[in-house]
Design an enzyme around this catalytic site. Sequence first.
Site, PDB file in Angstrom:
ATOM      1  N   ARG A   1      -3.424  -0.695   5.500  1.00  0.00           N
ATOM      2  CA  ARG A   1      -3.899  -1.608   4.649  1.00  0.00           C
ATOM      3  C   ARG A   1      -3.175  -2.891   4.576  1.00  0.00           C
ATOM      4  O   ARG A   1      -3.421  -4.081   5.134  1.00  0.00           O
ATOM      5  CB  ARG A   1      -4.340  -1.154   3.367  1.00  0.00           C
ATOM      6  CG  ARG A   1      -5.586  -0.256   3.211  1.00  0.00           C
ATOM      7  CD  ARG A   1      -5.800   0.545   2.011  1.00  0.00           C
ATOM      8  NE  ARG A   1      -4.468   1.476   1.720  1.00  0.00           N
ATOM      9  CZ  ARG A   1      -4.452   2.064   0.632  1.00  0.00           C
ATOM     10  NH1 ARG A   1      -5.118   1.844  -0.195  1.00  0.00           N
ATOM     11  NH2 ARG A   1      -3.105   2.697   0.626  1.00  0.00           N
ATOM     12  N   SER A   2      -1.785  -2.720   3.879  1.00  0.00           N
ATOM     13  CA  SER A   2      -0.917  -4.092   3.630  1.00  0.00           C
ATOM     14  C   SER A   2      -0.572  -4.845   4.971  1.00  0.00           C
ATOM     15  O   SER A   2      -0.507  -5.860   4.926  1.00  0.00           O
ATOM     16  CB  SER A   2       0.068  -3.695   2.769  1.00  0.00           C
ATOM     17  OG  SER A   2       0.986  -2.666   3.380  1.00  0.00           O
TER      18      SER A   2
ATOM     19  N   ASN B   1       1.965   1.574   4.321  1.00  0.00           N
ATOM     20  CA  ASN B   1       2.525   0.141   5.081  1.00  0.00           C
ATOM     21  C   ASN B   1       2.239   0.497   6.534  1.00  0.00           C
ATOM     22  O   ASN B   1       2.883  -0.327   7.106  1.00  0.00           O
ATOM     23  CB  ASN B   1       4.018  -0.288   4.586  1.00  0.00           C
ATOM     24  CG  ASN B   1       4.338  -1.503   4.905  1.00  0.00           C
ATOM     25  OD1 ASN B   1       5.415  -1.663   5.443  1.00  0.00           O
ATOM     26  ND2 ASN B   1       3.348  -2.404   4.868  1.00  0.00           N
TER      27      ASN B   1
ATOM     28  N   ASP C   1      -8.409   3.621   1.104  1.00  0.00           N
ATOM     29  CA  ASP C   1      -7.419   3.911   2.179  1.00  0.00           C
ATOM     30  C   ASP C   1      -8.187   4.229   3.570  1.00  0.00           C
ATOM     31  O   ASP C   1      -8.759   5.479   3.274  1.00  0.00           O
ATOM     32  CB  ASP C   1      -6.374   4.851   1.597  1.00  0.00           C
ATOM     33  CG  ASP C   1      -5.326   5.110   2.610  1.00  0.00           C
ATOM     34  OD1 ASP C   1      -5.126   4.823   3.674  1.00  0.00           O
ATOM     35  OD2 ASP C   1      -4.300   5.990   2.196  1.00  0.00           O
TER      36      ASP C   1
ATOM     37  N   CYS D   1       0.793  -1.185   0.063  1.00  0.00           N
ATOM     38  CA  CYS D   1      -0.050   0.018   0.002  1.00  0.00           C
ATOM     39  C   CYS D   1       0.985   1.091   0.000  1.00  0.00           C
ATOM     40  O   CYS D   1       2.112   1.276  -0.417  1.00  0.00           O
ATOM     41  CB  CYS D   1      -0.871  -0.080   1.207  1.00  0.00           C
ATOM     42  SG  CYS D   1      -0.281  -0.072   2.938  1.00  0.00           S
TER      43      CYS D   1
HETATM   44  P1  4NP Z   1      -1.762   2.923   4.212  1.00  0.00           P
HETATM   45  O1  4NP Z   1      -2.390   4.092   4.814  1.00  0.00           O
HETATM   46  O2  4NP Z   1      -1.321   3.148   2.903  1.00  0.00           O
HETATM   47  O3  4NP Z   1      -2.919   1.780   3.927  1.00  0.00           O
HETATM   48  O4  4NP Z   1      -0.747   2.530   5.119  1.00  0.00           O
HETATM   49  C1  4NP Z   1      -1.889   5.414   4.519  1.00  0.00           C
HETATM   50  C2  4NP Z   1      -0.950   5.670   5.689  1.00  0.00           C
HETATM   51  C3  4NP Z   1      -0.292   6.791   5.847  1.00  0.00           C
HETATM   52  C4  4NP Z   1      -0.323   7.983   4.731  1.00  0.00           C
HETATM   53  C5  4NP Z   1      -0.964   7.647   3.676  1.00  0.00           C
HETATM   54  C6  4NP Z   1      -1.874   6.253   3.525  1.00  0.00           C
HETATM   55  N1  4NP Z   1       0.395   8.990   4.801  1.00  0.00           N
HETATM   56  O5  4NP Z   1       0.163   9.771   3.909  1.00  0.00           O
HETATM   57  O6  4NP Z   1       1.133   9.055   5.977  1.00  0.00           O
END
Ligand code: 4NP
Length: 157
Positions: free
Chosen positions: A14-15, A11, A125, A8
């Site tokens: 989701r992942s 990280n 997300d 994702c």
């Molecule tokens: P993930 O969610 O891709 O499912 O881990 C996110 C976590 C943090 C951020 C974006 C998506 N961020 O921009 O910090």
Amino acid sequence: MVKVLFVCLGNICRSPLAEGIFNQFLDTKNLNKNIICDSAGTSDYHAGELPHNDSMRVASENGITLTHRSRPFVKEDFERFGYIIGMDSSNISNIKKIGMESFIPSKLLLMRAFDNQKSNRDVDDPWGYSFRKFEECYKILHECCDNFLNYLVKEHN
Ligand code: 4NP
């Protein structure tokens, strides 16, 4: 040995949740000697961090402990893993930008290619949303992991 990488953006939401759910299926089905998985992010925004509290919570409510530390996706992952599963279409395009070279294109897949509808939609997300979003995310990932594992077992008997 079949090796799977869930990817994702950060990280942390989701992942790592997908990794935890998939590992629970591997344990239950006694397949953890044949198939392994890991997860990574296309960014290094959260490198070294444990998953988001709400991913940890929804996992724990379903009997899963998440211990993964966020790490960025690296080019070597194309050699280390047989399957790379992106949570959304932007993850897939970010992965492709890294330069796939000899990686088999049909083994870079969207997680929701394995939902019951084979919808190929994004796993949205949940970052920045309420716990409810994390619960929805869990449900989708659970369905997809179940179907994906059945697919792998058939492919690799
Ligand atoms: P993930 O969610 O891709 O499912 O881990 C996110 C976590 C943090 C951020 C974006 C998506 N961020 O921009 O910090």
